[in-house]
Design a protein around this motif. Sequence first.
Motif, PDB file in Angstrom:
ATOM      1  N   UNK A   1      49.207  46.735  44.988  1.00 23.27           N
ATOM      2  CA  UNK A   1      47.844  46.651  45.546  1.00 23.27           C
ATOM      3  C   UNK A   1      46.801  46.963  44.480  1.00 23.27           C
ATOM      4  N   UNK A   2      47.035  47.975  43.677  1.00 21.37           N
ATOM      5  CA  UNK A   2      46.074  48.362  42.629  1.00 21.37           C
ATOM      6  C   UNK A   2      45.965  47.258  41.584  1.00 21.37           C
ATOM      7  N   UNK A   3      47.092  46.727  41.120  1.00 24.66           N
ATOM      8  CA  UNK A   3      47.077  45.669  40.105  1.00 24.66           C
ATOM      9  C   UNK A   3      46.372  44.427  40.650  1.00 24.66           C
ATOM     10  N   UNK A   4      46.650  44.062  41.888  1.00 27.30           N
ATOM     11  CA  UNK A   4      46.002  42.902  42.509  1.00 27.30           C
ATOM     12  C   UNK A   4      44.487  43.122  42.619  1.00 27.30           C
ATOM     13  N   UNK A   5      44.081  44.313  42.983  1.00 29.08           N
ATOM     14  CA  UNK A   5      42.646  44.627  43.095  1.00 29.08           C
ATOM     15  C   UNK A   5      41.959  44.525  41.739  1.00 29.08           C
ATOM     16  N   UNK A   6      42.580  45.075  40.713  1.00 29.84           N
ATOM     17  CA  UNK A   6      42.008  45.027  39.364  1.00 29.84           C
ATOM     18  C   UNK A   6      41.904  43.576  38.897  1.00 29.84           C
ATOM     19  N   UNK A   7      42.933  42.785  39.108  1.00 30.32           N
ATOM     20  CA  UNK A   7      42.901  41.375  38.715  1.00 30.32           C
ATOM     21  C   UNK A   7      41.810  40.606  39.464  1.00 30.32           C
ATOM     22  N   UNK A   8      41.637  40.900  40.733  1.00 29.17           N
ATOM     23  CA  UNK A   8      40.573  40.244  41.513  1.00 29.17           C
ATOM     24  C   UNK A   8      39.195  40.577  40.956  1.00 29.17           C
ATOM     25  N   UNK A   9      38.969  41.827  40.627  1.00 29.92           N
ATOM     26  CA  UNK A   9      37.676  42.236  40.062  1.00 29.92           C
ATOM     27  C   UNK A   9      37.441  41.527  38.730  1.00 29.92           C
ATOM     28  N   UNK A  10      38.457  41.477  37.883  1.00 28.44           N
ATOM     29  CA  UNK A  10      38.325  40.803  36.583  1.00 28.44           C
ATOM     30  C   UNK A  10      38.029  39.324  36.781  1.00 28.44           C
ATOM     31  N   UNK A  11      38.712  38.667  37.700  1.00 32.88           N
ATOM     32  CA  UNK A  11      38.475  37.244  37.952  1.00 32.88           C
ATOM     33  C   UNK A  11      37.073  36.991  38.506  1.00 32.88           C
ATOM     34  N   UNK A  12      36.594  37.866  39.341  1.00 34.51           N
ATOM     35  CA  UNK A  12      35.225  37.714  39.876  1.00 34.51           C
ATOM     36  C   UNK A  12      34.197  37.835  38.761  1.00 34.51           C
ATOM     37  N   UNK A  13      34.371  38.798  37.869  1.00 32.98           N
ATOM     38  CA  UNK A  13      33.450  38.976  36.736  1.00 32.98           C
ATOM     39  C   UNK A  13      33.508  37.758  35.823  1.00 32.98           C
ATOM     40  N   UNK A  14      34.699  37.274  35.528  1.00 34.61           N
ATOM     41  CA  UNK A  14      34.839  36.096  34.666  1.00 34.61           C
ATOM     42  C   UNK A  14      34.209  34.862  35.310  1.00 34.61           C
ATOM     43  N   UNK A  15      34.408  34.688  36.588  1.00 38.08           N
ATOM     44  CA  UNK A  15      33.842  33.535  37.280  1.00 38.08           C
ATOM     45  C   UNK A  15      32.314  33.578  37.255  1.00 38.08           C
ATOM     46  N   UNK A  16      31.746  34.726  37.515  1.00 48.65           N
ATOM     47  CA  UNK A  16      30.275  34.813  37.509  1.00 48.65           C
ATOM     48  C   UNK A  16      29.721  34.556  36.112  1.00 48.65           C
ATOM     49  N   UNK A  17      30.385  35.063  35.088  1.00 48.54           N
ATOM     50  CA  UNK A  17      29.946  34.803  33.709  1.00 48.54           C
ATOM     51  C   UNK A  17      30.073  33.323  33.374  1.00 48.54           C
TER      52      UNK A  17
END
Length: 176
Positions: free
Chosen positions: A17-33
């Motif tokens: 759950x923690x790894x999935x959450x961290x990956x989701x946050x990173x993907x959201x930041x990358x997508x917005x950039x």
Amino acid sequence: MRKRRNSCRAFVLLETIIVTSVLCVILIVLYSSYSRILVDIGKRGRYDNTEYIYKTELIRNYLENEPSVMNKLGTDQLIIYCSDNLSGNKLCSDTTVIGNEIFTLMKVKAVYFTIWDISPTNENVLNLEPTTQNYIKNIDAINKGSTYRLIVMYESENDELSNEYEYASLQFGSRD
């Protein structure tokens, strides 16, 4: 033994759950950039593309051969030669404007002469339309000595950008 297996399963579930959450946050930041970069590229795509540079070259050659145009250039930092968007100026399609035939043919909305290294915060620039101000902020400010810059604003030929303008600029004459 059973407690140890249950605690391992709980740890694995928590870790997943923690790894999935961290990956989701990173993907959201990358997508917005990435989407912001695409929007910026789209805006810059309307500046200085090859077609409009060639059109601006034709206009520059036409205007450089007109002595009355060269006489208007003085020590001013910004000269509005013609503009269809600013009140109180001659329209580019006006018959009294030298070059009105070529301006009408090429869908020119405005022609400006500025000193090469004009600042986007110059009070004269701040009186221009917002799209022109944005263009001036994005052009290079490398000092090329005492030369002028010819900035031409064109009506967009893209139907999707009916309220947008295309820009191109070239070096023009000398201030000496």
